[in-house]
Design a protein around this motif. Structure first.
Motif, PDB file in Angstrom:
ATOM      1  N   HIS A  24     -24.982  35.908 -47.460  1.00  0.00           N
ATOM      2  CA  HIS A  24     -25.383  37.308 -47.459  1.00  0.00           C
ATOM      3  C   HIS A  24     -24.606  38.031 -46.379  1.00  0.00           C
ATOM      4  O   HIS A  24     -24.753  37.751 -45.188  1.00  0.00           O
ATOM      5  CB  HIS A  24     -26.874  37.471 -47.189  1.00  0.00           C
ATOM      6  N   VAL A 125     -33.484  44.954 -49.871  1.00  0.00           N
ATOM      7  CA  VAL A 125     -32.952  44.222 -48.719  1.00  0.00           C
ATOM      8  C   VAL A 125     -33.097  45.028 -47.426  1.00  0.00           C
ATOM      9  O   VAL A 125     -33.489  44.492 -46.387  1.00  0.00           O
ATOM     10  CB  VAL A 125     -31.478  43.847 -48.951  1.00  0.00           C
ATOM     11  N   LEU A 154     -34.997  43.197 -44.326  1.00  0.00           N
ATOM     12  CA  LEU A 154     -34.878  41.731 -44.258  1.00  0.00           C
ATOM     13  C   LEU A 154     -33.621  41.334 -43.488  1.00  0.00           C
ATOM     14  O   LEU A 154     -32.677  40.770 -44.047  1.00  0.00           O
ATOM     15  CB  LEU A 154     -34.831  41.145 -45.673  1.00  0.00           C
ATOM     16  N   LEU A 157     -32.228  37.751 -43.812  1.00  0.00           N
ATOM     17  CA  LEU A 157     -31.599  37.280 -45.048  1.00  0.00           C
ATOM     18  C   LEU A 157     -30.194  36.764 -44.767  1.00  0.00           C
ATOM     19  O   LEU A 157     -29.641  35.975 -45.543  1.00  0.00           O
ATOM     20  CB  LEU A 157     -31.561  38.413 -46.070  1.00  0.00           C
ATOM     21  N   MET A 160     -29.099  32.375 -44.982  1.00  0.00           N
ATOM     22  CA  MET A 160     -29.405  32.011 -46.362  1.00  0.00           C
ATOM     23  C   MET A 160     -29.910  30.582 -46.518  1.00  0.00           C
ATOM     24  O   MET A 160     -30.475  30.225 -47.545  1.00  0.00           O
ATOM     25  CB  MET A 160     -28.156  32.194 -47.232  1.00  0.00           C
ATOM     26  N   ASN A 163     -34.156  30.114 -47.154  1.00  0.00           N
ATOM     27  CA  ASN A 163     -35.001  30.484 -48.288  1.00  0.00           C
ATOM     28  C   ASN A 163     -34.735  29.686 -49.557  1.00  0.00           C
ATOM     29  O   ASN A 163     -35.468  29.831 -50.543  1.00  0.00           O
ATOM     30  CB  ASN A 163     -34.927  31.991 -48.559  1.00  0.00           C
ATOM     31  N   ARG A 181     -40.389  37.194 -43.323  1.00  0.00           N
ATOM     32  CA  ARG A 181     -39.297  36.638 -44.119  1.00  0.00           C
ATOM     33  C   ARG A 181     -39.707  36.247 -45.535  1.00  0.00           C
ATOM     34  O   ARG A 181     -38.858  35.822 -46.323  1.00  0.00           O
ATOM     35  CB  ARG A 181     -38.713  35.406 -43.410  1.00  0.00           C
ATOM     36  N   GLU A 184     -37.783  37.162 -48.739  1.00  0.00           N
ATOM     37  CA  GLU A 184     -36.465  36.566 -48.965  1.00  0.00           C
ATOM     38  C   GLU A 184     -36.520  35.551 -50.108  1.00  0.00           C
ATOM     39  O   GLU A 184     -35.638  35.515 -50.976  1.00  0.00           O
ATOM     40  CB  GLU A 184     -35.963  35.881 -47.695  1.00  0.00           C
ATOM     41  N   THR A 188     -34.412  35.521 -53.720  1.00  0.00           N
ATOM     42  CA  THR A 188     -33.567  34.391 -54.090  1.00  0.00           C
ATOM     43  C   THR A 188     -34.103  33.711 -55.348  1.00  0.00           C
ATOM     44  O   THR A 188     -33.343  33.342 -56.246  1.00  0.00           O
ATOM     45  CB  THR A 188     -33.486  33.377 -52.937  1.00  0.00           C
TER      46      THR A 188
END
Length: 405
Positions: A24, A125, A154, A157, A160, A163, A181, A184, A188
């Motif tokens: 991300h 986001v 977020l 995020l 990565m 999550n 969080r 997230e 995903t």
């Protein structure tokens, strides 16, 4: 034209040659961090966003230079939001917040429904501030502080790894412990469920289950997982994950590893990561005090061993005589500093090739002295959320690792 390409997704180790990774790129959500909210949003500092983006772009390019395909979560999210059912699901997930109340929830739903996929992805986001929704009304909206968020951003995020985690050809969409969080995993999970690239992928874990975070999951070798349990991943989460991986046939051994519940050691990968099939880089104060319970399947249930030294239990499970250890830092002082600066949090792109923050000079020197190629990246701003190259990446495809020699 419909894309009929068949994609492979499979990860069996930490060090097999990396082929595809999910990242991300930090964006407007980092601009939402202020001295008022950065603690709540789990950042130690307030990063310089432009520089953080430059550093992340260099990280992504370093991976591409090693023939790694880089996917971006926001691009995949925009793709799935083109589909009506996925769009409805995303909106339901974000307004399912008891803080909103019915009246504000209705206004927010209407606002989100009017956005195109790119703008909707941005709000999901980056969040939605009180002052950005001028049409809102009602008791909840009136009683909010003008600096509050109706939908929280977020910023984490960026990391990565936490999550979701691929184990074999199955994806575990994790259950994040921190309220800030949890969305997230929803985003995903939506991508894995709805994006054509992941058609046919079978889930291994979902956010409704006990707390497990990807930073606590190390794929030591094919069939062998180490799972840290402490601040973020609960013992019940380790037990549930063990049952899931055994039932799916993607692992035969899980090492449950208790770790100290401290800010600097929130996940197992903040104190230990792999740089070769038989080599770890590890924070010295815990290297010989860390323990593990070996968990295996037995007659439809779990067999759990007594605690043993982690390095011994890991070597046994991996079929090695011993696991080689490279220390973080040079002495207790530099070790503590470089552990805090994510010196342990390396990302292997192949056996004996790892990405690391350039600032951890002593740790990188140890790696190179041991024959590990270090791909150095800048992380002065990326590291403000306490995460390194491993934290920032979710491998989706790796080649199987070579056998230890």
């Amino acid at each position: 034209m419909v894309d009929t390409t068949t994609y492979e997704h499979r990860v069996t180790s930490e060090v097999g040659r990396l082929r595809t990774v999910l990242l991300h790129r930090p964006g407007a959500e980092l601009k939402r961090l202020t001295p008022r909210n950065n603690d709540k949003l789990l950042f130690d500092g307030i990063p310089w966003v432009g520089r953080a983006q430059e550093e992340h772009d260099a990280f992504a390019q370093a991976l591409r230079d090693r023939d790694v395909e880089v996917l971006y979560v926001t691009e995949l999210l925009q793709d799935v939001l083109e589909y009506g059912e996925a769009r409805e699901q995303a909106i339901r997930d974000v307004i399912d917040d008891p803080r909103m109340g019915d009246q504000l929830r209705g206004v927010v739903a209407g606002y989100l429904h009017d956005l195109d996929p790119e703008d909707l992805s941005h709000v999901l986001v980056s969040g939605l501030a009180h002052e950005e929704l001028k049409t809102a009304h009602g008791l909840v909206y009136r009683l909010m502080d003008r600096l509050d968020f109706i939908i929280d951003p977020l910023p984490s995020l960026l990391f990565m790894r936490d999550n979701s985690a691929w184990i074999g050809d199955r994806v575990a969409v994790t259950s994040l412990a921190m309220e800030a969080r949890r969305r997230e995993s929803s985003l995903t999970g939506l991508i894995y469920e709805r994006h054509p690239r992941f058609a046919g992928v079978r889930p291994l874990y979902d956010p409704s289950l006990e707390h497990v975070e990807g930073g606590d999951i190390l794929l030591l070798s094919p069939g062998v997982l180490a799972v840290g349990t402490g601040e973020r991943t609960t013992p019940a989460g380790v037990e549930r994950l063990a049952r899931q991986v055994f039932e799916a046939g993607v692992a035969h051994t899980v090492l449950a590893v208790p770790i100290a519940q401290e800010r600097a050691t929130m996940h197992l990968d903040t104190i230990c990561t792999m740089v070769d099939v038989d080599t770890v880089v590890m924070y010295p104060p815990v290297a010989h005090s860390l323990t593990a319970h070996t968990v295996t399947a037995a007659n439809g249930d779990l067999r759990v061993s007594e605690a043993a030294p982690f390095l011994e239990a890991a070597a046994t499970a991996m079929g090695l005589e011993r696991l080689k250890v490279l220390d973080t830092g040079l002495d207790p002082v530099t070790a503590e500093r470089e552990q805090w600066d994510d010196g342990n949090n390396t990302l292997a792109v192949a056996p004996r090739v790892a990405v690391a923050y350039e600032r951890n000079v002593e740790t990188n020197a140890h790696l190179e002295a041991a024959g590990i190629e270090v791909i150095r990246i800048s992380g002065s701003e990326l590291g403000s959320g306490r995460g390194g190259p491993r934290c920032m990446s979710c491998p989706i495809l790796r080649e199987d690792p070579p056998n230890p020699t």
